[in-house]
Motif scaffolding. Structure first.
Motif, PDB file in Angstrom:
ATOM      1  N   ALA A 159      12.512  35.187  23.673  1.00  0.00           N
ATOM      2  CA  ALA A 159      13.958  35.717  22.190  1.00  0.00           C
ATOM      3  C   ALA A 159      13.903  37.500  22.411  1.00  0.00           C
ATOM      4  CB  ALA A 159      13.188  35.592  20.833  1.00  0.00           C
ATOM      5  N   ASP A 160      13.112  38.104  23.093  1.00  0.00           N
ATOM      6  CA  ASP A 160      13.586  40.126  22.657  1.00  0.00           C
ATOM      7  C   ASP A 160      14.146  39.517  24.427  1.00  0.00           C
ATOM      8  OD1 ASP A 160      11.735  39.911  24.920  1.00  0.00           O
ATOM      9  OD2 ASP A 160      10.000  40.760  23.851  1.00  0.00           O
ATOM     10  N   GLY A 161      14.726  39.186  25.077  1.00  0.00           N
ATOM     11  CA  GLY A 161      15.485  39.869  26.481  1.00  0.00           C
ATOM     12  C   GLY A 161      14.634  40.513  27.453  1.00  0.00           C
ATOM     13  N   LEU A 162      13.421  40.720  27.607  1.00  0.00           N
ATOM     14  CA  LEU A 162      12.734  41.470  27.753  1.00  0.00           C
ATOM     15  C   LEU A 162      11.670  40.423  29.795  1.00  0.00           C
ATOM     16  CD1 LEU A 162      11.158  44.724  26.321  1.00  0.00           C
ATOM     17  CD2 LEU A 162      13.896  44.691  28.937  1.00  0.00           C
ATOM     18  N   PRO A 163      12.173  40.580  30.907  1.00  0.00           N
ATOM     19  CA  PRO A 163      11.123  39.850  31.257  1.00  0.00           C
ATOM     20  C   PRO A 163       9.708  39.748  31.320  1.00  0.00           C
ATOM     21  CG  PRO A 163      12.093  41.711  32.858  1.00  0.00           C
ATOM     22  CD  PRO A 163      12.332  42.047  30.752  1.00  0.00           C
ATOM     23  N   VAL A 164       8.833  38.888  31.817  1.00  0.00           N
ATOM     24  CA  VAL A 164       7.601  38.807  31.201  1.00  0.00           C
ATOM     25  C   VAL A 164       6.872  38.987  32.381  1.00  0.00           C
ATOM     26  CG1 VAL A 164       6.057  37.053  30.250  1.00  0.00           C
ATOM     27  CG2 VAL A 164       7.818  37.059  29.702  1.00  0.00           C
ATOM     28  N   VAL A 165       5.739  40.235  32.534  1.00  0.00           N
ATOM     29  CA  VAL A 165       5.554  40.506  33.686  1.00  0.00           C
ATOM     30  C   VAL A 165       4.125  41.053  33.389  1.00  0.00           C
ATOM     31  CG1 VAL A 165       5.132  42.354  35.837  1.00  0.00           C
ATOM     32  CG2 VAL A 165       7.611  41.516  34.173  1.00  0.00           C
ATOM     33  N   GLY A 166       2.833  40.431  34.298  1.00  0.00           N
ATOM     34  CA  GLY A 166       1.520  40.539  34.069  1.00  0.00           C
ATOM     35  C   GLY A 166       0.574  39.025  34.046  1.00  0.00           C
ATOM     36  N   PHE A 167      -0.513  39.852  33.524  1.00  0.00           N
ATOM     37  CA  PHE A 167      -1.619  39.085  33.908  1.00  0.00           C
ATOM     38  C   PHE A 167      -1.638  37.883  32.129  1.00  0.00           C
ATOM     39  CE2 PHE A 167      -3.205  41.035  36.848  1.00  0.00           C
ATOM     40  CZ  PHE A 167      -3.968  40.155  38.019  1.00  0.00           C
ATOM     41  N   ASP A 168      -2.093  36.385  32.959  1.00  0.00           N
ATOM     42  CA  ASP A 168      -1.803  35.742  31.088  1.00  0.00           C
ATOM     43  C   ASP A 168      -3.373  36.183  30.812  1.00  0.00           C
ATOM     44  OD1 ASP A 168      -0.437  33.434  30.872  1.00  0.00           O
ATOM     45  OD2 ASP A 168      -2.636  33.063  30.267  1.00  0.00           O
ATOM     46  N   ALA A 169      -3.592  36.456  29.491  1.00  0.00           N
ATOM     47  CA  ALA A 169      -4.798  36.459  28.693  1.00  0.00           C
ATOM     48  C   ALA A 169      -6.004  35.208  28.780  1.00  0.00           C
ATOM     49  CB  ALA A 169      -4.141  37.023  27.494  1.00  0.00           C
ATOM     50  N   ASP A 170      -5.895  34.447  28.776  1.00  0.00           N
ATOM     51  CA  ASP A 170      -6.092  33.194  28.654  1.00  0.00           C
ATOM     52  C   ASP A 170      -6.761  32.391  30.321  1.00  0.00           C
ATOM     53  OD1 ASP A 170      -6.338  33.522  26.138  1.00  0.00           O
ATOM     54  OD2 ASP A 170      -3.986  31.845  26.076  1.00  0.00           O
ATOM     55  N   VAL A 171      -5.992  32.384  31.035  1.00  0.00           N
ATOM     56  CA  VAL A 171      -6.007  31.976  32.235  1.00  0.00           C
ATOM     57  C   VAL A 171      -5.939  32.988  32.745  1.00  0.00           C
ATOM     58  CG1 VAL A 171      -5.282  30.789  34.065  1.00  0.00           C
ATOM     59  CG2 VAL A 171      -4.396  29.525  31.857  1.00  0.00           C
ATOM     60  N   PRO A 172      -7.222  33.424  33.974  1.00  0.00           N
ATOM     61  CA  PRO A 172      -7.829  34.264  33.986  1.00  0.00           C
ATOM     62  C   PRO A 172      -6.960  34.053  35.513  1.00  0.00           C
ATOM     63  CG  PRO A 172      -9.718  33.302  33.230  1.00  0.00           C
ATOM     64  CD  PRO A 172      -8.989  32.328  32.968  1.00  0.00           C
ATOM     65  N   ASN A 173      -6.331  35.528  36.792  1.00  0.00           N
ATOM     66  CA  ASN A 173      -6.148  35.055  37.917  1.00  0.00           C
ATOM     67  C   ASN A 173      -4.471  34.639  37.976  1.00  0.00           C
ATOM     68  OD1 ASN A 173      -7.753  36.804  38.320  1.00  0.00           O
ATOM     69  ND2 ASN A 173      -8.923  35.309  40.000  1.00  0.00           N
ATOM     70  N   LEU A 174      -3.726  34.320  36.691  1.00  0.00           N
ATOM     71  CA  LEU A 174      -2.472  33.711  36.705  1.00  0.00           C
ATOM     72  C   LEU A 174      -1.768  34.666  36.243  1.00  0.00           C
ATOM     73  CD1 LEU A 174      -0.069  31.736  36.921  1.00  0.00           C
ATOM     74  CD2 LEU A 174      -1.013  31.076  33.665  1.00  0.00           C
ATOM     75  N   PHE A 175      -0.938  35.246  37.005  1.00  0.00           N
ATOM     76  CA  PHE A 175      -0.306  36.336  36.387  1.00  0.00           C
ATOM     77  C   PHE A 175       1.443  36.124  36.111  1.00  0.00           C
ATOM     78  CE2 PHE A 175       2.711  39.942  38.636  1.00  0.00           C
ATOM     79  CZ  PHE A 175       2.158  40.997  37.815  1.00  0.00           C
ATOM     80  N   TRP A 176       2.365  36.538  35.441  1.00  0.00           N
ATOM     81  CA  TRP A 176       3.567  36.310  34.836  1.00  0.00           C
ATOM     82  C   TRP A 176       4.590  37.127  36.061  1.00  0.00           C
ATOM     83  CZ3 TRP A 176       5.210  32.340  31.572  1.00  0.00           C
ATOM     84  CH2 TRP A 176       3.686  31.353  30.873  1.00  0.00           C
ATOM     85  N   LEU A 177       5.988  36.713  36.217  1.00  0.00           N
ATOM     86  CA  LEU A 177       6.770  37.434  37.269  1.00  0.00           C
ATOM     87  C   LEU A 177       8.230  36.885  36.979  1.00  0.00           C
ATOM     88  CD1 LEU A 177       7.574  40.167  37.799  1.00  0.00           C
ATOM     89  CD2 LEU A 177       7.675  39.030  39.911  1.00  0.00           C
ATOM     90  N   ALA A 178       8.498  36.302  35.637  1.00  0.00           N
ATOM     91  CA  ALA A 178       9.793  35.796  35.240  1.00  0.00           C
ATOM     92  C   ALA A 178      10.434  35.983  33.923  1.00  0.00           C
ATOM     93  CB  ALA A 178       9.063  34.527  34.407  1.00  0.00           C
ATOM     94  N   GLY A 179      11.476  35.630  33.582  1.00  0.00           N
ATOM     95  CA  GLY A 179      12.679  35.874  32.186  1.00  0.00           C
ATOM     96  C   GLY A 179      13.270  37.401  32.375  1.00  0.00           C
TER      97      GLY A 179
END
Length: 380
Positions: free
Chosen positions: A317-337
């Motif tokens: 919704a805020d129009g910015l990419p999502v980049v970084g480690f997930d807070a709940d699933v260890p070692n899952l990293f986002w590079l999307a949006g």
């Protein structure tokens, strides 16, 4: 096969990260389609505009342009060529744009007509010029990322959709002291079936574009509200010759744009229609309406559509990419949006992501990491 990092998604996000990460980590990239960059990454308007987007995007774009210019020095042909951007409007609209963006320069009506003589003079008062904007050879950039990643050891697999996932977490404490000592500090591991491949990885990167929330759910993460939107482009022929060095042109409301593409014109209605993840298709009525509108503001005389395509611009919704480690699933990293900013930010965004993944991010980039974090306020 085993690897340090498994990247899911073979578009510009995944390929650029593989380029930055493979010199220091073992990397496997899996792409569901039979070819890389099949969806949005190969369907872009091929432009880098430092004046486009919010502050974080503008900073990433400036960095990416500098990085890609450095890359081009090692290649037979440049990846970037200058392509100025003109934003048309009233004098009040243009003055407001220029005041808000240091990359823009206000041009008078006559100066605008000198740069773009095909405009109908009665349809605007002034323009904002972004002389730093660049046209991108997207296939060449994607091929550089792919070739460099493979050259430093990355494995790139196509036709490999993720069909099964097992997240193996460390055993919880509560056994004998010897058992607790053996499991303490052990990282989460991912066992993934992708096509005919079985892969074990210590870190999973979700770079799946329009499917990013779907892939995250496979690994047990909550969605981040990443919504795909349809955006179409067409290449059209014209009655009057097009100056191949002419600028990209858009109105102040950003409701369409056009620019030369060789001897043709590349046009987009700039539609942003919510869509489901998939192989997006052109809506012919959108292109027909745009041709009529361009005819109202220019004298080029569009005579036919040579080809057209539609991609999906996916963003929260805020129009910015999502980049970084997930807070709940260890070692899952986002590079999307990345939305419509994927190509123009790819080099710098991949560098930022690699810094986060390897723990080498500099303090100076902390504000960027915070602005793009999956944990920021307002995400799904």
């Amino acid at each position: 096969m085993d690897c340090d990092v498994l990247i899911v998604g073979g578009g510009v996000a995944g390929l650029s990260l593989a380029w930055r990460l493979s010199p220091s980590r073992s990397v496997v990239l899996v792409e569901a389609e039979g070819s890389l960059a099949y969806h949005t990454s190969s369907r872009s308007a091929r432009q880098m505009q430092p004046s486009y987007g919010p502050e974080a995007i503008q900073e990433l774009t400036r960095r990416s342009i500098a990085m890609v210019e450095g890359i081009s020095e090692r290649l037979p042909a440049p990846i970037l060529v200058p392509r100025a951007m003109l934003t048309l409007g009233t004098e009040t609209e243009v003055a407001a744009l220029v005041a808000a963006n240091a990359n823009l320069e206000m041009l008078t009506h006559s100066e605008t007509m000198e740069r773009s003589p095909d405009l109908r003079p009665e349809t605007f008062e002034a323009s904002a010029l972004d002389g730093t904007a660049m046209e991108v050879d997207v296939p060449a950039l994607l091929e550089f990322y792919r070739r460099q990643a493979i050259g430093t050891g990355a494995m790139v697999l196509t036709g490999a959709p993720v069909t099964a996932v097992e997240v193996v977490a460390p055993e919880p404490a509560g056994g004998t002291d010897t058992e607790d000592a053996a499991t303490e500090g052990q990282p989460t591991r991912f066992h993934v079936t992708a096509g005919r491949h079985s892969i074990t990885a210590g870190t999973l990167v979700d770079a799946a574009g329009a499917w990013a929330d779907v892939v995250a759910a496979q690994f047990g993460a909550r969605p981040r509200g990443l919504q795909p939107h349809r955006r179409s482009v067409a290449i059209v022929s014209t009655e009057h010759p097009v100056d191949p060095t002419g600028p990209m042109v858009e109105p102040a409301d950003e409701s369409f744009y056009y620019r030369p593409d060789g001897s043709h014109l590349l046009i987009s209605p700039c539609e942003s229609v919510p869509a489901e993840p998939g192989d997006a298709q052109v809506v012919d009525e959108d292109i027909a309406e745009l041709i009529h509108r361009i005819g109202e503001v220019t004298t080029v005389g569009i005579t036919g559509v040579e080809r057209s395509w539609t991609g999906l611009r996916t963003q929260p919704a805020d129009g910015l990419p999502v980049v970084g480690f997930d807070a709940d699933v260890p070692n899952l990293f986002w590079l999307a949006g990345q939305g419509g900013y994927g190509i123009q930010t790819s080099a710098a965004l991949a560098t930022l992501a690699a810094g986060l993944l390897t723990g080498t991010l500099t303090d100076d980039d902390g504000w960027l990491a915070g602005a793009l974090s999956p944990q920021r306020t307002g995400l799904g």
